[in-house]
Write an enzyme that holds these catalytic residues in place. Sequence first.
Site, PDB file in Angstrom:
ATOM      1  N   HIS A 338      29.586 -18.196  18.999  1.00 36.91           N
ATOM      2  CA  HIS A 338      29.457 -19.263  19.815  1.00 36.91           C
ATOM      3  C   HIS A 338      29.806 -20.626  18.938  1.00 36.91           C
ATOM      4  O   HIS A 338      29.481 -21.667  19.402  1.00 36.91           O
ATOM      5  CB  HIS A 338      27.841 -19.404  20.191  1.00 36.91           C
ATOM      6  CG  HIS A 338      27.493 -18.384  21.300  1.00 36.91           C
ATOM      7  ND1 HIS A 338      27.384 -16.889  21.203  1.00 36.91           N
ATOM      8  CD2 HIS A 338      27.301 -18.605  22.702  1.00 36.91           C
ATOM      9  CE1 HIS A 338      27.299 -16.466  22.585  1.00 36.91           C
ATOM     10  NE2 HIS A 338      26.959 -17.318  23.321  1.00 36.91           N
ATOM     11  N   GLU A 363       5.444  -4.365  10.777  1.00 37.19           N
ATOM     12  CA  GLU A 363       5.135  -2.858  10.934  1.00 37.19           C
ATOM     13  C   GLU A 363       5.979  -2.241   9.620  1.00 37.19           C
ATOM     14  O   GLU A 363       6.458  -1.213   9.884  1.00 37.19           O
ATOM     15  CB  GLU A 363       5.698  -2.326  12.101  1.00 37.19           C
ATOM     16  CG  GLU A 363       4.792  -3.027  13.211  1.00 37.19           C
ATOM     17  CD  GLU A 363       4.511  -2.152  14.553  1.00 37.19           C
ATOM     18  OE1 GLU A 363       4.649  -0.950  14.494  1.00 37.19           O
ATOM     19  OE2 GLU A 363       4.111  -2.877  15.406  1.00 37.19           O
TER      20      GLU A 363
HETATM   21  C1  FAD Z   1       5.101 -12.436  12.977  1.00 37.75           C
HETATM   22  C2  FAD Z   1       4.410 -11.337  12.202  1.00 37.75           C
HETATM   23  C3  FAD Z   1       3.283 -10.713  12.924  1.00 37.75           C
HETATM   24  C4  FAD Z   1       2.527  -9.715  12.325  1.00 37.75           C
HETATM   25  N1  FAD Z   1       1.726  -9.073  12.859  1.00 37.75           N
HETATM   26  C5  FAD Z   1       0.798  -8.081  12.264  1.00 37.75           C
HETATM   27  C6  FAD Z   1      -0.280  -7.580  12.824  1.00 37.75           C
HETATM   28  O1  FAD Z   1      -0.513  -7.670  13.959  1.00 37.75           O
HETATM   29  N2  FAD Z   1      -1.168  -6.731  12.071  1.00 37.75           N
HETATM   30  C7  FAD Z   1      -0.877  -6.605  10.714  1.00 37.75           C
HETATM   31  O2  FAD Z   1      -2.013  -5.827  10.174  1.00 37.75           O
HETATM   32  N3  FAD Z   1       0.105  -7.279   9.884  1.00 37.75           N
HETATM   33  C8  FAD Z   1       0.654  -8.062  10.827  1.00 37.75           C
HETATM   34  N4  FAD Z   1       1.950  -8.848  10.192  1.00 37.75           N
HETATM   35  C9  FAD Z   1       2.153  -8.503   8.752  1.00 37.75           C
HETATM   36  C10 FAD Z   1       3.323  -7.653   8.404  1.00 37.75           C
HETATM   37  O3  FAD Z   1       3.042  -6.324   8.721  1.00 37.75           O
HETATM   38  C11 FAD Z   1       3.544  -7.798   6.701  1.00 37.75           C
HETATM   39  O4  FAD Z   1       3.941  -9.273   6.704  1.00 37.75           O
HETATM   40  C12 FAD Z   1       4.587  -7.207   6.033  1.00 37.75           C
HETATM   41  O5  FAD Z   1       3.980  -5.692   6.148  1.00 37.75           O
HETATM   42  C13 FAD Z   1       4.836  -7.513   4.847  1.00 37.75           C
HETATM   43  O6  FAD Z   1       3.760  -7.891   4.009  1.00 37.75           O
HETATM   44  P1  FAD Z   1       3.877  -9.203   3.209  1.00 37.75           P
HETATM   45  O7  FAD Z   1       4.147 -10.213   4.167  1.00 37.75           O
HETATM   46  O8  FAD Z   1       2.502  -9.427   2.349  1.00 37.75           O
HETATM   47  O9  FAD Z   1       4.927  -9.037   2.088  1.00 37.75           O
HETATM   48  P2  FAD Z   1       4.989  -8.394   0.573  1.00 37.75           P
HETATM   49  O10 FAD Z   1       4.298  -7.170   0.571  1.00 37.75           O
HETATM   50  O11 FAD Z   1       4.535  -9.366  -0.424  1.00 37.75           O
HETATM   51  O12 FAD Z   1       6.605  -8.279   0.171  1.00 37.75           O
HETATM   52  C14 FAD Z   1       7.355  -9.388  -0.086  1.00 37.75           C
HETATM   53  C15 FAD Z   1       8.836  -8.668  -0.286  1.00 37.75           C
HETATM   54  O13 FAD Z   1       8.652  -7.815  -1.226  1.00 37.75           O
HETATM   55  C16 FAD Z   1       9.026  -6.432  -1.021  1.00 37.75           C
HETATM   56  N5  FAD Z   1       8.263  -5.355  -1.717  1.00 37.75           N
HETATM   57  C17 FAD Z   1       6.995  -5.145  -1.774  1.00 37.75           C
HETATM   58  N6  FAD Z   1       6.761  -4.108  -2.202  1.00 37.75           N
HETATM   59  C18 FAD Z   1       7.832  -3.423  -2.739  1.00 37.75           C
HETATM   60  C19 FAD Z   1       8.133  -2.228  -3.441  1.00 37.75           C
HETATM   61  N7  FAD Z   1       7.314  -1.450  -3.787  1.00 37.75           N
HETATM   62  N8  FAD Z   1       9.626  -2.178  -3.615  1.00 37.75           N
HETATM   63  C20 FAD Z   1      10.527  -2.966  -3.024  1.00 37.75           C
HETATM   64  N9  FAD Z   1      10.263  -3.864  -2.359  1.00 37.75           N
HETATM   65  C21 FAD Z   1       9.022  -4.317  -2.266  1.00 37.75           C
HETATM   66  C22 FAD Z   1       8.820  -6.589   0.502  1.00 37.75           C
HETATM   67  O14 FAD Z   1       9.669  -5.379   1.030  1.00 37.75           O
HETATM   68  C23 FAD Z   1       9.368  -8.115   0.742  1.00 37.75           C
HETATM   69  O15 FAD Z   1      10.684  -7.831   1.004  1.00 37.75           O
HETATM   70  C24 FAD Z   1       2.896  -9.355  10.960  1.00 37.75           C
HETATM   71  C25 FAD Z   1       3.754 -10.282  10.390  1.00 37.75           C
HETATM   72  C26 FAD Z   1       4.589 -11.155  10.692  1.00 37.75           C
HETATM   73  C27 FAD Z   1       5.346 -11.939  10.212  1.00 37.75           C
END
Ligand code: FAD
Length: 379
Positions: A338, A363
Amino acid sequence: MDFALSPKHEMMKSMFREFAEKEVAPVAAELDEKSEFSWDLFRKMGQLGMFGIPYPQEYGGAGADYLTFVLACEEIGRACTSSAMLLNGQNSINSGPIYRHGTEEQKKKYLVPIITGKALGAFCLTEADAGTDASNQQTTAVLDGSEWVIDGTKMFITNAGLADIYIIMAMTDTGNNSKGISAFVVEKDTPGLSFGKKENKMGVRASHTAEVILQDCRIPRENLLGKEGEGFKIAMQNLDSGRIGVGAISLGIAQAALDESTKYAKERQQFGRPIGANQAIQWMIADMATELEAARYLVYRAAWLRDQKKAHSKEASMAKLFASELAMRASVKAVQIHGGYGYMKEYKVERLMRDAKVCEIFEGTSEVQRMLISRAALT
Ligand SMILES: Cc1cc2nc3c(=O)[nH]c(=O)nc-3n(C[C@H](O)[C@H](O)[C@H](O)COP(=O)(O)OP(=O)(O)OC[C@H]3O[C@@H](n4cnc5c(N)ncnc54)[C@H](O)[C@@H]3O)c2cc1C
């Protein structure tokens, strides 16, 4: 082997598409712009029985299979990711733990209202220091006579503050890691339950996200879901189903990106001919179309395995991983096709690109899916 959808599945898919095009698509951009949860769509989906698609009729569900639910997520996701998240949540993570682990009384009290559209649910696992490492729960639940007393804060919870019913994971046996986590049901008006500010998000802006705060929150002893110490297992099992739904929503986003791109490639003229006459554009469209087919088979197969009551954990991760990363790639390509117009809010592809990103995060991030898939491959 039969790759065709059955006539019944085709009929349901067209019905979901019609609903999406008539009721969801016309309001999606405005809901995104206003960052507003639509109670109107919640009511309409509930009245159509869309929140209980894979659940038995005795609980008010439609008694259909998981593939039918996947088709619904795909079609609603093609119109509006936030609305598809609502659909996915109600049919899977907000209801699954109660259906699979709840007592008959809990099912009547909590499951039936969620799947019949009378109550909105929320699933609360994530905390400030328990994201990918979901077992690191700091929220605690302590038994005090006939009540559980819950303390802690949950982050990024979809529907927090709007939902009527909250599934909460909390430590009942600190020091026992994931085996010390239990699952509970908490009703919205329980004293000690409050909510943080609404998050200001990049995408899925019509989905409401906020903190869930529990301070000396007392619930009846019978609100424990399953047995003590089963919370982590309940959450992970539940996420397997939710991930298939996220894969399906991603298919919808990728399909919308492809639809918008082919339409625009035929309309937009540069150098006196449609931009779609250029191989550079054609190849982007070819990749989107091919990867979309591949993703569709992964998602449908994961749903089919679940319907056959076969192991589907690895396949759910594969479906979510591939489809969500495709939704991101396809929506970025759609914006590119686009040109400058794709960067403007007037065009749908801009919203698709912002919305697609979250499918790679919630998730279970793409990294977690790769961890799970490689773990299965290496054992
Ligand atoms: C819009 C939205 C809606 C959501 N809704 C819900 C909900 O309804 N209920 C709920 O419980 N949660 C919810 N979540 C939370 C979501 O499931 C988490 O944000 C997600 O699981 C990642 O956790 P974090 O944000 O703490 O990232 P972190 O765990 O801090 O991760 C940061 C980065 O490090 C990477 N990482 C971490 N550990 C490792 C490893 N061992 N090896 C390689 N890479 C790694 C991750 O993949 C990521 O890239 C929601 C999130 C969003 C953005």
